[in-house]
Every structure is written in structure tokens, then in C-alpha cells.
Design a protein around this motif. Sequence first.
Motif, PDB file in Angstrom:
ATOM      1  N   UNK A 168      -2.928 -64.893  18.312  1.00 54.02           N
ATOM      2  CA  UNK A 168      -3.604 -63.987  19.253  1.00 54.02           C
ATOM      3  C   UNK A 168      -2.691 -63.541  20.389  1.00 54.02           C
ATOM      4  N   UNK A 169      -1.382 -63.662  20.182  1.00 58.14           N
ATOM      5  CA  UNK A 169      -0.467 -63.115  21.186  1.00 58.14           C
ATOM      6  C   UNK A 169       0.550 -62.138  20.580  1.00 58.14           C
ATOM      7  N   UNK A 170       0.969 -62.350  19.338  1.00 58.33           N
ATOM      8  CA  UNK A 170       1.959 -61.435  18.728  1.00 58.33           C
ATOM      9  C   UNK A 170       1.393 -60.015  18.705  1.00 58.33           C
ATOM     10  N   UNK A 171       2.200 -59.003  18.997  1.00 57.76           N
ATOM     11  CA  UNK A 171       3.651 -59.031  19.229  1.00 57.76           C
ATOM     12  C   UNK A 171       4.039 -59.143  20.705  1.00 57.76           C
ATOM     13  N   UNK A 172       3.147 -59.618  21.558  1.00 56.63           N
ATOM     14  CA  UNK A 172       3.448 -59.637  22.997  1.00 56.63           C
ATOM     15  C   UNK A 172       4.597 -60.579  23.374  1.00 56.63           C
ATOM     16  N   UNK A 173       4.600 -61.839  22.927  1.00 51.32           N
ATOM     17  CA  UNK A 173       5.687 -62.723  23.390  1.00 51.32           C
ATOM     18  C   UNK A 173       7.030 -62.368  22.762  1.00 51.32           C
ATOM     19  N   UNK A 174       8.059 -62.475  23.567  1.00 49.83           N
ATOM     20  CA  UNK A 174       9.412 -62.234  23.091  1.00 49.83           C
ATOM     21  C   UNK A 174       9.929 -63.571  22.552  1.00 49.83           C
ATOM     22  N   UNK A 175       9.902 -63.715  21.242  1.00 53.46           N
ATOM     23  CA  UNK A 175      10.228 -65.013  20.647  1.00 53.46           C
ATOM     24  C   UNK A 175      11.735 -65.123  20.359  1.00 53.46           C
ATOM     25  N   UNK A 176      12.343 -66.176  20.854  1.00 52.40           N
ATOM     26  CA  UNK A 176      13.745 -66.451  20.546  1.00 52.40           C
ATOM     27  C   UNK A 176      13.771 -67.351  19.301  1.00 52.40           C
ATOM     28  N   UNK A 177      14.018 -66.741  18.158  1.00 52.93           N
ATOM     29  CA  UNK A 177      13.917 -67.485  16.906  1.00 52.93           C
ATOM     30  C   UNK A 177      15.036 -68.508  16.698  1.00 52.93           C
TER      31      UNK A 177
END
Length: 358
Positions: A168-177
Amino acid sequence: MKKIFLTVGPSQLYPTVPKHLKSALKGDIYSLNHRGEKFAEINKQTQAALRKLLNIPKTHHIFYTASALEAMERTIQNTVLSHSFHIVNGAFSEKFYQIATDLNKKTEKINFAPGKGFDLKKVKVPKHAELITLVQNETSSGYAIPMEDIYDLKDRYPDKLLAIDVVSSAPYPNIDFTKIDLALFSVQKGFGLPAGLGLLIVHEKTLEKAEKIKARGISIGSYHTFPKIHSFAQKWQTSDTPNVINIYLLGKVTADMLEKGLDDLRKDIDTKAELLYKFFDARKGYSIFTDNLYRSKTILVIDVPKNSEILYKKLAAKGFIVSRGYGANKERQIRIANFPALSVTAVKKFLRTFEEIA
Ligand SMILES: *Cc1c(COP(=O)(O)O)cnc(C)c1O
């Protein structure tokens, strides 16, 4: 009256979906053979767009599942030989824990509640745990864990696999994979698509882990094991008949989001979140936990003064559909989703209507 869905999922359709559905009909996407070239082309486009939008590096594979819950189950089966550890801050993170327990893994968890001074930086993970799971944005409580805290956890336990639910957050968070081994979501929330498709983004090293578990005589599943999904994915295919139309729509909507620009998309979410929190913070009888650091930008969970059903019906009569509270909080809370599909104008209109009726 055209309804506006502020529901937490399924949610408001992304505005371009009707157009893409029409083009899908025209292009016979519904009858497409999933072993054919055209499907492979669609799959390729969707994955390329997703990689770009979510900044997914080459070290990670993109897998399709039927739902986010299936992605959780596959994660447990394919990455846990015996021990898993679960950070629980609401109903969905509890589900992750429950799935692992149901699959006969040796599970441990730590529970915490919104606004109770929880600090992920202080959490100690048991030595035997092979996998840590958490829900970055808890749809039941409106509690979001800052990505920085999650990275800090990975830095403290680099040898353990870390799986995060960003449904319920994607694509908002900037994920460092580089710090995340597995991330999962489904498309009926932040992406504004019809339900029935889950995404599981996995680091390539999880494939070896799955093989190791299998070699020990422990089941990693059947048609949707990581190695099987991966071997089909190399031909841009899937092991089962997938949700072709949703894979098509996901590619199209992701491309639309890229065209709008992720910065703008995030800015809009920030603007709407500020409008919504400001409104409910100032409103007598309504309250939201006040720990700003943990307030979700995409899911607001609001305590309401009277039974939520009354409010729900009044708002629905004006065309605004909200979600009731989750589980035991059904009557004392409402939940509002602030996803990309919802415009700033729609939020302003919603708040004006709320003012009039409540
Ligand atoms: C909705 C939701 C799920 C379940 O998603 P499905 O696609 O229905 O399986 C899991 N986690 C979170 C945080 C959710 O909001």
C-alpha cells in the motif's frame, strides 16, 4: 454520479486504465497465447517499465504471483529452511508471520503499535533467523516505517535476507534495492489496477537459497517456486497462465507514471497527505496517532467520533467511498487511501464535502 474511491484496495482506477482496456480489446490481448511472441513482448515491456519506475537493478528478478499474500507464501517457502523473524505492526505483518507459522517454520515475532515509541533501530533479530519480514506501510494501522530505518536494520544484519511488503505504498517509497532482498506488492492499491496480480522482486541469491532448501528435502512449492518462475521468465514466459490483461495494464500505467514523472507523482502524494492530515488533525472528535515520523503518506487511519457506518453512508451518498476500520477497529475508524490515482482536486472536493456532511 461518478464515484471516487478513497478505499485502501481495491482502490480508485488509475485515470488512464479505461483507455488501455479499450486498446487491449482492440489488440485481442484477452485471448493472447501466453507462450507466444506477443505476450513475451508485453511482459518485456512491463518489466522494463517497472525496472525504470522502481529503480530495480540487474541483481534482482521480477516475478508475478496472483496476489501479495501469495508472494508472502512463496517468499517463506523459498527462503526459509527453518527459522524466520517477523516485525509486526498490524494485521498484514501478522499475516506474514502467520503464513510462515502455517508452513511449519520456526517463527518469532516482535509486536509494536503505532505511536508507542517503537524504534526499529533497537530491534534485535534472533541469531537463527534466516529471513526478516516487515510491512513497510501497514494498511490496517496507517503506520509506515521510514526506509532509512529499514536500511539500518539490513546494515546491522547483512547476512540475513530481508523481505518488505510495500503493497500500500509502492510506487511512493524510493527503495534502495542494494539493501532489500525481496519486495512485494499487488496492483490493486498504489498502481490503481484491477485486483489479481502480485509482484515479487527478488535478489538473484534467493534462487540459490531455494535450491538449497529443496536439496534438504523440504518443499519449496510446486509451479511457483523461485527456480521455476525464473526459468520461465528467462523466455519472458510464466509457468502458469498468468493474468495477461493485468500484466499489460501494469506496463501501460507504469509507462504513464514514468511520463508524468516520479518526482511529480511523489509531490502530489505529499500535497494530498498534507491536506488530509491537516484537515483531520484540526477536526474535533477525529484523531490520528501523532507520531509524525511514522505517519503513512498513502494510508490514513482515522478515529471517528461515531460509528463509522454513519459516516461511510453519508459520504457514499455524495459519491465518496472510504474504507471502514480494519478488523476490530471497523466501527471506530475509517481508512483513506492517498494513491497516485487520486487527484489533488478530488481530495479538495472530498474535504469540502466532508465539511458539509460530518
Ligand atoms: C492488501 C494488502 C495485502 C494483501 O494483498 P493481496 O493482493 O490481497 O494479497 C498485503 N499487505 C498489505 C500491506 C496490504 O495492504
